[in-house]
Design a protein around this motif. Structure first.
Motif, PDB file in Angstrom:
ATOM      1  N   ARG A 268      -7.690  -4.739  -5.768  1.00 23.60           N
ATOM      2  CA  ARG A 268      -7.482  -6.131  -5.231  1.00 23.60           C
ATOM      3  C   ARG A 268      -8.979  -6.698  -5.670  1.00 23.60           C
ATOM      4  O   ARG A 268     -10.137  -6.121  -5.221  1.00 23.60           O
ATOM      5  N   LEU A 269      -8.749  -7.612  -6.453  1.00 22.25           N
ATOM      6  CA  LEU A 269      -9.838  -8.180  -7.208  1.00 22.25           C
ATOM      7  C   LEU A 269     -10.862  -9.102  -6.302  1.00 22.25           C
ATOM      8  O   LEU A 269      -9.974  -9.704  -5.278  1.00 22.25           O
ATOM      9  N   MET A 270     -12.064  -9.064  -6.456  1.00 20.45           N
ATOM     10  CA  MET A 270     -12.852  -9.890  -5.797  1.00 20.45           C
ATOM     11  C   MET A 270     -12.897 -11.119  -6.451  1.00 20.45           C
ATOM     12  O   MET A 270     -12.276 -11.146  -7.828  1.00 20.45           O
ATOM     13  N   VAL A 271     -13.767 -12.337  -6.039  1.00 19.19           N
ATOM     14  CA  VAL A 271     -13.852 -13.473  -6.975  1.00 19.19           C
ATOM     15  C   VAL A 271     -14.905 -13.071  -7.891  1.00 19.19           C
ATOM     16  O   VAL A 271     -15.802 -12.395  -7.723  1.00 19.19           O
ATOM     17  N   PRO A 272     -14.554 -13.637  -9.239  1.00 24.52           N
ATOM     18  CA  PRO A 272     -15.349 -13.201 -10.191  1.00 24.52           C
ATOM     19  C   PRO A 272     -16.731 -13.850 -10.176  1.00 24.52           C
ATOM     20  O   PRO A 272     -17.115 -14.795  -9.597  1.00 24.52           O
ATOM     21  N   SER A 273     -17.765 -13.323 -10.854  1.00 21.67           N
ATOM     22  CA  SER A 273     -19.153 -13.674 -10.971  1.00 21.67           C
ATOM     23  C   SER A 273     -19.736 -13.540 -12.162  1.00 21.67           C
ATOM     24  O   SER A 273     -19.168 -12.995 -13.092  1.00 21.67           O
TER      25      SER A 273
END
Length: 419
Positions: A205-210
């Motif tokens: 489950r991906l987190m928001v990109p940074s």
């Protein structure tokens, strides 16, 4: 629940800040913690590699979950040690944390499973490495195999710089045993992106990109650091690129680890580069990034503890995860001299004047009631706003309100998003 977090930096402060909002947690501890963490959790004087002391403390205090945040104890097997004592721990076991602990292992895994990465060669002796290096062209990347506190990678712009880096690692052994082997890889050009994911083995489950900023000075000049600032979201990176990274890199890597008998359970960090030939892998880390965590967790709406427990229970696929639409920008305020030698114990003033930003302590200590510097990266100032512009303004306004002798920070964090 009673929860113990292992670590002492800005990442751990952000994790504890997020966990402190959980109604399910009755008591938070941190070992060893820092001057800022002490405001949210009870800090205990046990260091990250004191495995017996950690497990004894967890037993005595009836700790329900130990969250292992930094790379060193993960690679050294703290999760395995705690599990052997019947203590529930969050983080990958040592045989999975090797994806960060050995760059040679990581590169060979990617090659075996055809996961996109830079072309490379690995060496465990200096003379063959030097001979190969001299057959290549600059710019070129030299990496110590093992953990080196984020400083074991040199992006050499000249062959002289490349040879000096190789000599530092393999002959002078500036990173100790971490430099017993090296990876020499092609230099890739393009925007970099940090993509973190919650992983329970097969579910990703991906987190928001940074996006991180490694070099110490504006416009990406100067030596690499552990990270001088970060921001999220990345308005200039389309969602199709994020999905490409998930499908071609992050999910196949999690699947490869399962096939190798090393299922990864925890936070998997993919350091990626957006090249003209598609998204490629620069590195994998086996934990939350620092300072990426300081912009990712402020955007998380879901109870972080629920996600940790879902990963441990193998039910991540059923766990709802919600993110805020807000933007976050983190500016790292560093000690004079960092990433080289720097002083410690300098008083920090102005923390009480902060108006809008979150202040995550990275390298601080509490001495006689006074917060003082105790590291190279001292504070992470995170502004939250409706967009990158507003978040930047809040972060920089509050960074200017805090003072200690020799402080410095980059003034261009998140500017790539505005260009």
């Amino acid at each position: 629940m009673r929860v113990l977090v292992i670590g002492r930096g800005g990442r751990e402060h952000a994790i504890i800040w997020a966990l402190s909002k959980s109604p399910k947690i009755s008591k938070l501890y941190c070992a060893p913690g820092n001057g800022g963490i002490a405001g949210l959790a009870e800090c205990v004087p046990i260091t990250e590699l004191q495995f017996e002391e950690i497990s004894t403390f967890a037993k005595e205090q009836a700790i329900d979950l130990v969250m292992v945040a930094p790379d060193d104890p993960l690679a050294a097997g703290l999760v395995d040690h705690l599990e052997s004592k019947g203590i529930e721990a969050f983080g990958p076991r040592a045989n999975a944390a090797i994806i960060e602990g050995s760059k040679v292992f990581m590169k060979e895994l990617l090659k075996k499973y055809n996961i996109p990465t830079a072309a490379y060669e690995t060496f465990d002796a200096y003379e063959p490495a030097l001979a190969y290096l001299r057959s290549q062209k600059a710019p070129i990347v030299i990496k110590a195999d093992g953990l080196a506190a984020g400083k074991g990678v040199t992006v050499a712009q000249t062959m002289e710089e490349a040879e000096a880096a190789l000599r530092d690692i393999m002959v002078d052994q500036v990173f100790g045993k971490s430099g017993a082997s090296v990876v020499i890889e092609e230099f890739l050009t393009g925007q970099e992106m940090s993509l973190l994911a919650f992983v329970d083995g097969s579910t990703v489950r991906l987190m928001v990109p940074s996006q991180d900023h490694k070099p110490v000075f504006d416009n990406d000049k100067g030596p690499n650091t552990g990270g001088m600032g970060t921001y999220s979201p990345l308005p200039h990176v389309p969602e199709s690129i994020v999905q490409e990274a998930l499908v071609n890199i992050v999910q196949p890597t999690a699947d490869a680890m399962v096939k190798e008998g090393r299922p990864f359970k925890g936070v998997l960090y993919a350091g990626l580069i957006l090249t003209p030939d598609g998204v490629k892998t620069i590195e994998f880390n086996a934990r939350f990034g620092d300072p990426e965590t300081q912009v990712i967790l402020p955007r998380l709406r879901t109870d972080l503890l629920d996600i940790f427990l879902a990963i441990n229970n193998g039910t991540l696929a059923e766990q709802p995860i919600e993110w805020s639409e807000d933007a976050a920008v983190c500016v790292i305020v560093a000690s004079g001299g960092y990433p080289g030698p720097y002083p410690k114990g300098l008083p920090i003033t102005g923390l009480e004047n902060v108006q809008d930003a979150l202040v995550f302590h990275a390298g601080t200590a509490l001495e006689n009631g006074q917060i003082v510097t105790n590291g190279g990266r001292v504070l992470g100032i995170t502004g939250i706003g409706k967009d990158i512009i507003e978040a930047r303004q809040k972060a920089y306004a509050d960074a200017d309100r805090i003072h200690f002798e020799g402080k410095h920070y980059r003034t261009d964090i998140a500017m790539k998003a505005l260009k």
